[in-house]
Design an enzyme around this catalytic site. Structure first.
Site, short mmCIF file in Angstrom:
data_model
loop_
_atom_site.label_atom_id
_atom_site.label_comp_id
_atom_site.label_asym_id
_atom_site.label_seq_id
_atom_site.Cartn_x
_atom_site.Cartn_y
_atom_site.Cartn_z
N THR A 10 -9.62 10.25 0.82
CA THR A 10 -8.39 10.54 1.56
C THR A 10 -7.70 9.21 1.84
OG1 THR A 10 -9.55 12.33 2.65
CG2 THR A 10 -7.49 11.63 3.67
N GLU A 190 -3.73 2.71 5.58
CA GLU A 190 -3.54 2.67 4.13
C GLU A 190 -4.40 1.56 3.49
OE1 GLU A 190 0.61 2.41 3.57
OE2 GLU A 190 0.52 3.11 1.51
N ASN A 191 -4.84 1.78 2.26
CA ASN A 191 -5.59 0.79 1.49
C ASN A 191 -6.88 0.34 2.18
OD1 ASN A 191 -3.56 0.78 -0.51
ND2 ASN A 191 -2.35 -0.62 0.77
N ARG A 192 -7.43 1.19 3.02
CA ARG A 192 -8.69 0.91 3.73
C ARG A 192 -8.58 -0.26 4.71
NH1 ARG A 192 -9.16 5.50 2.32
NH2 ARG A 192 -10.93 6.38 1.24
N LEU A 193 -7.33 -0.65 5.05
CA LEU A 193 -7.16 -1.71 6.07
C LEU A 193 -7.03 -1.05 7.44
CD1 LEU A 193 -4.88 -4.43 4.40
CD2 LEU A 193 -7.35 -4.39 4.72
#
Ligand SMILES: Cc1cc2nc3c(=O)[nH]c(=O)nc-3n(C[C@H](O)[C@H](O)[C@H](O)COP(=O)(O)O)c2cc1C
Length: 214
Positions: A10, A190-193
């Site tokens: 996700t 977003e982007n696992r940040l």
């Protein structure tokens, strides 16, 4: 099958969490997030994963329901003779984890579990539906049972024993309060940040606030 699982992902885009957004008290901020979980209609918003550990360090996790949150800590109710009850008796260090997927949030709480006072446990027990009160008498939680029928027979016996009277709280059933030393608020990004804001109890008794890498 494994390939399929590895493709589930996700992207978290909903919200953000910034140092400027949090309250000085983690309890105040927890209540803000909890209200938002209620409003967003997350299923079972007060369900939390409780992890305990044996004195040797073997962990064990299960879901329990949060039944109170104030400036001292987070409380839940259970059977003191259960696996979790015995583990807490031997090692009071515990961890709680809430996951509210609709909000892309988790809250991690680490601290020590203490038994609530008998009057506090009495008050909550009295507020439970009669069926749950009887169930507390019937279930030797975490013990092996010969079958479902055995439990149902015990329930019938309990119904007869307490017919026409209020069901008292069994002495082995009651609350724990988790008094936290660390509370982390996690917001998926977003982007696992992801955003991670940690409150850490300081020796002075106040709370330090820092950001952790995702
Ligand atoms: C949604 C949900 C809520 C639960 N709430 C509680 C609870 O508040 N107290 C409790 O003792 N067990 C609760 N349980 C059952 C526990 O997960 C667990 O099976 C039980 O407490 C025995 O755990 P133990 O053997 O590690 O002591 C709940 C389970 C689920 C799935």
């Amino acid at each position: 099958m494994n390939k399929h699982i590895s493709h589930i992902r996700t992207e978290y885009m909903l919200k953000e969490l910034d140092e400027s957004m949090v309250a000085a008290s983690p309890f105040v901020f927890f209540h803000k997030w909890f209200e938002e979980a209620l409003e967003s209609k997350v299923p079972e918003p007060n369900a939390m994963c409780l992890s305990t550990a044996s004195p040797e360090g073997m962990p064990s996790s299960r879901i329990v329901l949060l039944k109170g949150a104030d400036d001292r800590g987070f409380s839940f109710y259970t059977n003191y003779h259960s696996t979790k009850g015995r583990m807490i008796e031997a090692n009071s260090n515990v961890c709680l984890n809430f996951f509210w997927p609709d909000l892309e949030r988790q809250v991690r709480i680490e601290g020590k579990a203490e038994k609530l006072s008998p009057p506090d446990s009495d008050a909550y027990f009295a507020s439970r539906p009669r069926g749950s009160q009887l169930g507390a008498w019937v279930s030797n939680q975490s013990e092996e049972v010969p079958g479902r029928k055995h439990l149902e027979e015990l329930l019938l016996t309990a119904e007869k024993n307490f017919e026409g009277v209020e069901v008292p709280r069994p002495a082995h059933w009651g609350g724990f309060i988790v008094v936290p030393v660390r509370i982390e608020f996690w917001q998926g990004r977003e982007n696992r940040l992801h955003d991670r804001i940690l409150y850490k109890k300081l020796d002075t008794g106040s709370w330090g606030i820092s950001r952790l890498a995702p």
